[in-house]
Design an enzyme around this catalytic site. Structure first.
Site, mmCIF file in Angstrom:
data_model
loop_
_atom_site.group_PDB
_atom_site.id
_atom_site.type_symbol
_atom_site.label_atom_id
_atom_site.label_comp_id
_atom_site.label_asym_id
_atom_site.label_seq_id
_atom_site.Cartn_x
_atom_site.Cartn_y
_atom_site.Cartn_z
ATOM 1 C CE LYS A 163 -3.980 -2.129 2.325
ATOM 2 N NZ LYS A 163 -3.470 -3.445 2.720
ATOM 3 C CG PHE A 164 4.402 1.481 -2.472
ATOM 4 C CD1 PHE A 164 5.632 1.742 -1.889
ATOM 5 C CD2 PHE A 164 4.198 0.237 -3.060
ATOM 6 C CE1 PHE A 164 6.644 0.787 -1.893
ATOM 7 C CE2 PHE A 164 5.199 -0.716 -3.074
ATOM 8 C CZ PHE A 164 6.428 -0.443 -2.483
ATOM 9 C CB SER B 13 -12.731 -5.155 3.207
ATOM 10 O OG SER B 13 -11.525 -5.176 3.958
ATOM 11 C CG ASP C 76 5.863 9.450 0.837
ATOM 12 O OD1 ASP C 76 5.950 10.642 0.528
ATOM 13 O OD2 ASP C 76 6.259 8.994 1.922
HETATM 14 O O1 6AU Z 1 -8.821 -12.342 5.440
HETATM 15 P P1 6AU Z 1 -8.232 -11.454 6.501
HETATM 16 O O2 6AU Z 1 -9.241 -10.517 7.099
HETATM 17 O O3 6AU Z 1 -7.482 -12.238 7.531
HETATM 18 O O4 6AU Z 1 -7.085 -10.595 5.796
HETATM 19 C C1 6AU Z 1 -7.345 -9.649 4.813
HETATM 20 C C2 6AU Z 1 -6.063 -9.142 4.201
HETATM 21 C C3 6AU Z 1 -5.151 -8.366 5.146
HETATM 22 C C4 6AU Z 1 -5.444 -6.918 4.823
HETATM 23 O O5 6AU Z 1 -4.293 -6.099 5.012
HETATM 24 C C5 6AU Z 1 -5.832 -6.957 3.350
HETATM 25 O O6 6AU Z 1 -6.376 -8.257 3.121
HETATM 26 N N1 6AU Z 1 -6.849 -5.950 2.931
HETATM 27 C C6 6AU Z 1 -6.635 -5.113 1.818
HETATM 28 C C7 6AU Z 1 -5.595 -5.292 0.839
HETATM 29 C C8 6AU Z 1 -5.336 -6.550 0.245
HETATM 30 O O7 6AU Z 1 -5.043 -4.337 0.326
HETATM 31 C C9 6AU Z 1 -7.533 -4.092 1.518
HETATM 32 C C10 6AU Z 1 -8.737 -4.013 2.213
HETATM 33 O O8 6AU Z 1 -9.609 -3.207 1.899
HETATM 34 N N2 6AU Z 1 -8.962 -4.902 3.243
HETATM 35 C C11 6AU Z 1 -8.052 -5.870 3.596
HETATM 36 O O9 6AU Z 1 -8.354 -6.637 4.507
HETATM 37 O O10 6AU Z 1 -3.811 -8.686 4.797
#
Ligand code: 6AU
Length: 360
Positions: A102-103, A242, A105
């Site tokens: 998630k860069f 999410s 900057d």
């Molecule tokens: O299935 P989980 O809830 O154990 O893990 C979800 C993974 C975590 C979060 O850092 C990532 O997905 N994530 C991301 C990403 C992929 O960028 C975006 C988001 O909106 N929600 C999210 O959970 O590694």
């Protein structure tokens, strides 16, 4: 959500033919071959667990997502470290590595974070992602850095160094050696020893897109049925999240769509909660986290509880069938299960079924 965009009903194999980005095209073909639209979010605590999960679950997945900065014992050695070992497992099982960095900057900073520093993410991660709140120029900066990297790795630098280190006897034996290693002035005083160092550098074209020909265990084992991925790197734009109360609004999401269209040779698609393909020639790939299945004996259409820390979950059927995503990202749903390989297979089958149903 844009209903019935052509990408929602086109098979992945067909979308591979129309993808602009070589890595997106490759990924669609890999999905078709492995019958998998599953990404494992390998959020484990140690490098050992990470490599174990990658090896055991590799056959079920097409993408393995990392957060390298939460892994204890991450070995930064570019040839033999954790990144290189993961890359070897990716070649063995046929999956792409997605570093969820998630860069965000200014352009110059993200270029350096992406290509240099401790982790050298670009060397081992086929895909990474960016939050573009800093502005669209940052995407262009990353694209430029990736293009330079690709140009550079086309040639593997072979450096051999031979050092003419004086052996101790020559210091101690009290004798003059009239060779090129000693310079005596002939007056009987002991000559000083001159060490000769030779550095030779040769550039060898790299036929395979792998960066380092490491001797990592399993390195030579290659997944059958498809060639190795192209040497291109790809970016996913974090367009929607999410988590509950996420502050990314419609305007921000739309800016992601514009940035993706402006950088088609680098941006593969999005991390989003729904399909953002709306223009006729949009063929971006979508990956969606916040995915969980209820236990096998429970009703699949019910609500799935969040994690109490803001994460919200939906089933693969909803995310793929209704929201139109392509790949579901699953972390704790799989890794916290007593039998992760079997649970990964359960998710793979459910997600694939949802995709097949969407084609009808
Ligand atoms: O299935 P989980 O809830 O154990 O893990 C979800 C993974 C975590 C979060 O850092 C990532 O997905 N994530 C991301 C990403 C992929 O960028 C975006 C988001 O909106 N929600 C999210 O959970 O590694």
């Amino acid at each position: 959500m844009s209903t019935r965009h052509p990408t929602l009903t086109a098979p992945y194999a067909e979308r591979a033919d129309h993808a602009v980005h070589p890595l997106t095209s490759y990924l669609f073909r890999l999905m078709d071959l492995k019958e998998s639209n599953l990404c494992l979010s390998a959020d484990v605590q140690t490098a050992r667990e990470l490599l174990f999960m990658a090896d055991k679950l590799g056959p079920s997945i097409v993408v393995l997502k990392t957060h390298y900065d939460l892994i204890a014992g991450w070995d930064y050695n570019p040839q033999t470290g954790t990144g290189a070992k993961l890359a070897a497992l990716a070649r063995k099982h046929g999956f792409l590595i997605f570093e969820d960095r998630k860069f965000v900057d200014i352009g110059k900073t993200v270029q350096m974070q992406y290509t240099a520093g401790t982790a050298r993410i670009i060397d081992w991660a086929h895909i990474t992602n960016a939050n573009i709140h800093a502005g669209k120029d940052m995407v262009r900066a990353m694209a430029e850095a990736a293009a330079r990297w690709k140009e550079r790795i086309h040639y593997e630098v072979k450096t051999s160094v031979s050092v003419g280190t004086p052996v101790s006897e020559r210091f101690d034996d009290g004798e003059e050696h009239g060779d090129e290693h000693s310079s005596g002035d002939g007056d009987g005083r002991k000559g000083s020893i001159v060490s000769i160092t030779t550095v030779t550098q040769s550039f060898e074209p790299v036929d395979s897109p792998r960066l380092s020909k490491s001797t990592t265990e399993g390195d030579e084992v290659l997944f059958a049925g498809i060639e190795e991925p192209p040497a291109d790197r790809g970016l996913l734009l974090l367009a929607q999240m999410s988590s509950k109360g996420c502050l990314m609004d419609k305007e921000y999401t739309q800016a992601c769509v514009e940035a993706a269209r402006e950088n088609r040779s680098f941006v593969m698609g999005y991390v989003a909660q729904e399909s953002l393909n709306t223009a006729p020639n949009d063929n971006f790939i979508h990956m969606t986290p916040g995915c969980k299945l209820p236990p096998p004996d429970e009703e699949e259409n019910g609500e799935i509880e969040g994690d109490g820390l803001g994460q919200q979950y939906n089933t693969p059927a909803k995310l793929i069938g209704v929201c139109g995503t392509d790949i579901v990202i699953v972390g704790r749903g799989i890794i916290n299960n007593g039998d992760p390989p079997s649970e990964a297979e359960r998710y793979r089958k459910k997600a694939w079924k949802a995709y097949l149903a969407r084609l009808e």
